[in-house]
Design a protein around this motif. Structure first.
Motif, PDB file in Angstrom:
ATOM      1  N   ILE A 156      15.502  54.282  23.166  1.00 51.52           N
ATOM      2  CA  ILE A 156      15.005  52.904  23.071  1.00 51.52           C
ATOM      3  C   ILE A 156      14.546  52.582  21.655  1.00 51.52           C
ATOM      4  N   PHE A 157      13.982  53.575  20.974  1.00 52.02           N
ATOM      5  CA  PHE A 157      13.557  53.382  19.587  1.00 52.02           C
ATOM      6  C   PHE A 157      14.784  53.138  18.705  1.00 52.02           C
ATOM      7  N   HIS A 158      15.793  53.966  18.858  1.00 56.44           N
ATOM      8  CA  HIS A 158      17.010  53.805  18.054  1.00 56.44           C
ATOM      9  C   HIS A 158      17.662  52.449  18.317  1.00 56.44           C
ATOM     10  N   LYS A 159      17.779  52.078  19.607  1.00 56.40           N
ATOM     11  CA  LYS A 159      18.406  50.801  19.949  1.00 56.40           C
ATOM     12  C   LYS A 159      17.624  49.622  19.366  1.00 56.40           C
ATOM     13  N   THR A 160      16.300  49.714  19.413  1.00 58.58           N
ATOM     14  CA  THR A 160      15.464  48.627  18.891  1.00 58.58           C
ATOM     15  C   THR A 160      15.618  48.501  17.379  1.00 58.58           C
ATOM     16  N   ILE A 161      15.608  49.616  16.681  1.00 57.89           N
ATOM     17  CA  ILE A 161      15.776  49.584  15.226  1.00 57.89           C
ATOM     18  C   ILE A 161      17.145  49.013  14.867  1.00 57.89           C
ATOM     19  N   GLU A 162      18.188  49.456  15.578  1.00 49.98           N
ATOM     20  CA  GLU A 162      19.533  48.943  15.308  1.00 49.98           C
ATOM     21  C   GLU A 162      19.601  47.440  15.608  1.00 49.98           C
ATOM     22  N   ALA A 163      18.964  47.021  16.706  1.00 47.53           N
ATOM     23  CA  ALA A 163      18.954  45.603  17.054  1.00 47.53           C
ATOM     24  C   ALA A 163      18.236  44.782  15.985  1.00 47.53           C
ATOM     25  N   LEU A 164      17.073  45.274  15.539  1.00 50.60           N
ATOM     26  CA  LEU A 164      16.345  44.567  14.480  1.00 50.60           C
ATOM     27  C   LEU A 164      17.168  44.496  13.196  1.00 50.60           C
ATOM     28  N   ALA A 165      17.905  45.551  12.909  1.00 46.06           N
ATOM     29  CA  ALA A 165      18.755  45.552  11.717  1.00 46.06           C
ATOM     30  C   ALA A 165      19.836  44.476  11.822  1.00 46.06           C
ATOM     31  N   HIS A 166      20.383  44.291  13.032  1.00 45.35           N
ATOM     32  CA  HIS A 166      21.351  43.207  13.213  1.00 45.35           C
ATOM     33  C   HIS A 166      20.672  41.843  13.110  1.00 45.35           C
ATOM     34  N   TYR A 167      19.535  41.711  13.765  1.00 44.48           N
ATOM     35  CA  TYR A 167      18.808  40.442  13.803  1.00 44.48           C
ATOM     36  C   TYR A 167      18.396  39.986  12.399  1.00 44.48           C
ATOM     37  N   LEU A 168      17.967  40.947  11.581  1.00 47.36           N
ATOM     38  CA  LEU A 168      17.530  40.628  10.219  1.00 47.36           C
ATOM     39  C   LEU A 168      18.668  40.733   9.211  1.00 47.36           C
ATOM     40  N   GLU A 169      19.896  40.888   9.732  1.00 55.42           N
ATOM     41  CA  GLU A 169      21.123  40.923   8.929  1.00 55.42           C
ATOM     42  C   GLU A 169      21.141  42.048   7.901  1.00 55.42           C
ATOM     43  N   VAL A 170      20.555  43.172   8.266  1.00 61.38           N
ATOM     44  CA  VAL A 170      20.683  44.383   7.455  1.00 61.38           C
ATOM     45  C   VAL A 170      22.009  45.051   7.800  1.00 61.38           C
ATOM     46  N   LEU A 171      22.295  45.123   9.117  1.00 64.60           N
ATOM     47  CA  LEU A 171      23.582  45.632   9.584  1.00 64.60           C
ATOM     48  C   LEU A 171      24.506  44.449   9.836  1.00 64.60           C
ATOM     49  N   PRO A 172      25.734  44.530   9.376  1.00 65.87           N
ATOM     50  CA  PRO A 172      26.681  43.453   9.700  1.00 65.87           C
ATOM     51  C   PRO A 172      27.003  43.469  11.196  1.00 65.87           C
ATOM     52  N   ASP A 173      27.454  42.337  11.722  1.00 65.66           N
ATOM     53  CA  ASP A 173      27.757  42.234  13.154  1.00 65.66           C
ATOM     54  C   ASP A 173      28.833  43.211  13.597  1.00 65.66           C
ATOM     55  N   TRP A 174      29.760  43.536  12.687  1.00 66.60           N
ATOM     56  CA  TRP A 174      30.875  44.407  13.079  1.00 66.60           C
ATOM     57  C   TRP A 174      30.449  45.861  13.274  1.00 66.60           C
ATOM     58  N   VAL A 175      29.222  46.215  12.874  1.00 67.66           N
ATOM     59  CA  VAL A 175      28.729  47.575  13.109  1.00 67.66           C
ATOM     60  C   VAL A 175      27.988  47.565  14.441  1.00 67.66           C
ATOM     61  N   SER A 176      28.569  48.223  15.423  1.00 66.82           N
ATOM     62  CA  SER A 176      27.966  48.261  16.748  1.00 66.82           C
ATOM     63  C   SER A 176      28.264  49.619  17.379  1.00 66.82           C
ATOM     64  N   THR A 177      27.385  50.046  18.281  1.00 61.78           N
ATOM     65  CA  THR A 177      27.618  51.319  18.955  1.00 61.78           C
ATOM     66  C   THR A 177      28.161  51.104  20.362  1.00 61.78           C
ATOM     67  N   GLY A 178      28.535  49.873  20.683  1.00 59.69           N
ATOM     68  CA  GLY A 178      29.181  49.643  21.970  1.00 59.69           C
ATOM     69  C   GLY A 178      28.536  48.562  22.802  1.00 59.69           C
ATOM     70  N   PRO A 179      29.117  48.326  23.968  1.00 60.39           N
ATOM     71  CA  PRO A 179      28.659  47.235  24.840  1.00 60.39           C
ATOM     72  C   PRO A 179      27.206  47.379  25.287  1.00 60.39           C
ATOM     73  N   GLU A 180      26.773  48.624  25.537  1.00 55.69           N
ATOM     74  CA  GLU A 180      25.394  48.843  25.974  1.00 55.69           C
ATOM     75  C   GLU A 180      24.414  48.378  24.896  1.00 55.69           C
ATOM     76  N   GLN A 181      24.732  48.699  23.628  1.00 58.48           N
ATOM     77  CA  GLN A 181      23.886  48.268  22.519  1.00 58.48           C
ATOM     78  C   GLN A 181      23.916  46.747  22.387  1.00 58.48           C
ATOM     79  N   ASP A 182      25.103  46.166  22.511  1.00 56.65           N
ATOM     80  CA  ASP A 182      25.222  44.704  22.403  1.00 56.65           C
ATOM     81  C   ASP A 182      24.382  43.996  23.465  1.00 56.65           C
ATOM     82  N   GLU A 183      24.414  44.521  24.695  1.00 53.23           N
ATOM     83  CA  GLU A 183      23.619  43.929  25.777  1.00 53.23           C
ATOM     84  C   GLU A 183      22.124  44.040  25.466  1.00 53.23           C
TER      85      GLU A 183
END
Length: 197
Positions: A156-183
């Motif tokens: 949950i910590f990893h998913k939250t950090i990755e989500a925040l990185a997407h939300y704050l546009e640190v990670l581009p949208d095309w970097v994803s670990t799959g449907p579970e992460q996207d949900e």
């Protein structure tokens, strides 16, 4: 410690031995190390070829990362490792992208690669925390450290950090670990939007 001095100590090479290889007097090496004379530019390519290290490393104070990079080059010379495969790894910096990272057949090489990555992260964290002496978000850094100490292996910590990185546009949208992460991210973004973040 100037780079030349560090490199000589790493290679267990005496000043006289280097002087002989360069065809100069030992005193010249001493003067270079004590910074009483600059290393003449004509010797930098020779030193670079001799030790397999970038030319600018010989004349400056080295950072921890640079010292590790030099150690890595020496290990490559000593072990002659073979790249077994390439792993994909996301890098942050001027250009956020996925790069190919070599995995070697010698664990010493893989270990120094991990050590270098850790040293780079520590340096970036230190740089981020030292941006302003009156850092208003020092509590954020404290929380991040606390979470890393207690929960870094929690999914949950990893998913939250990755989500925040997407939300704050640190990670581009095309970097994803799959449907579970996207949900998970969509649900988190809804909560953030509902609370006017």
């Amino acid at each position: 410690m100037i780079g030349l001095e560090y490199i000589l100590s790493l290679y267990n090479m005496q000043h006289i031995e280097l002087a002989v290889k360069l065809g100069i007097k030992k005193q010249n090496i001493n003067l270079w190390i004590k910074r009483k004379q600059s290393i003449p530019k004509k010797y930098l390519p020779v030193l670079s070829e001799l030790f397999g290290v970038e030319e600018d490393y010989f004349t400056k104070e080295l950072t921890e990362v640079e010292r590790l990079e030099i150690q890595k080059e020496k290990l490559k010379q000593d072990l002659t490792p073979v790249i077994q495969k390439q792993d994909q790894q996301f890098i942050l910096g001027d250009v956020n992208d996925i790069v190919e990272v070599p995995i070697y057949d010698k664990e010493e090489m893989n270990k120094i690669e991990r050590t270098i990555e850790k040293a780079k992260l520590v340096a970036r964290f230190k740089q981020a925390i030292e941006i302003d002496d009156e850092l208003p978000n020092l509590d954020t850094f404290k929380l991040v450290i606390e979470l890393l100490e207690k929960s870094q292996h929690e999914i949950i910590f990893h998913k939250t950090i990755e989500a925040l990185a997407h939300y704050l546009e640190v990670l581009p949208d095309w970097v994803s670990t799959g449907p579970e992460q996207d949900e998970f991210e969509n649900e988190l973004f809804e909560v953030l939007d509902d609370n006017n973040f």
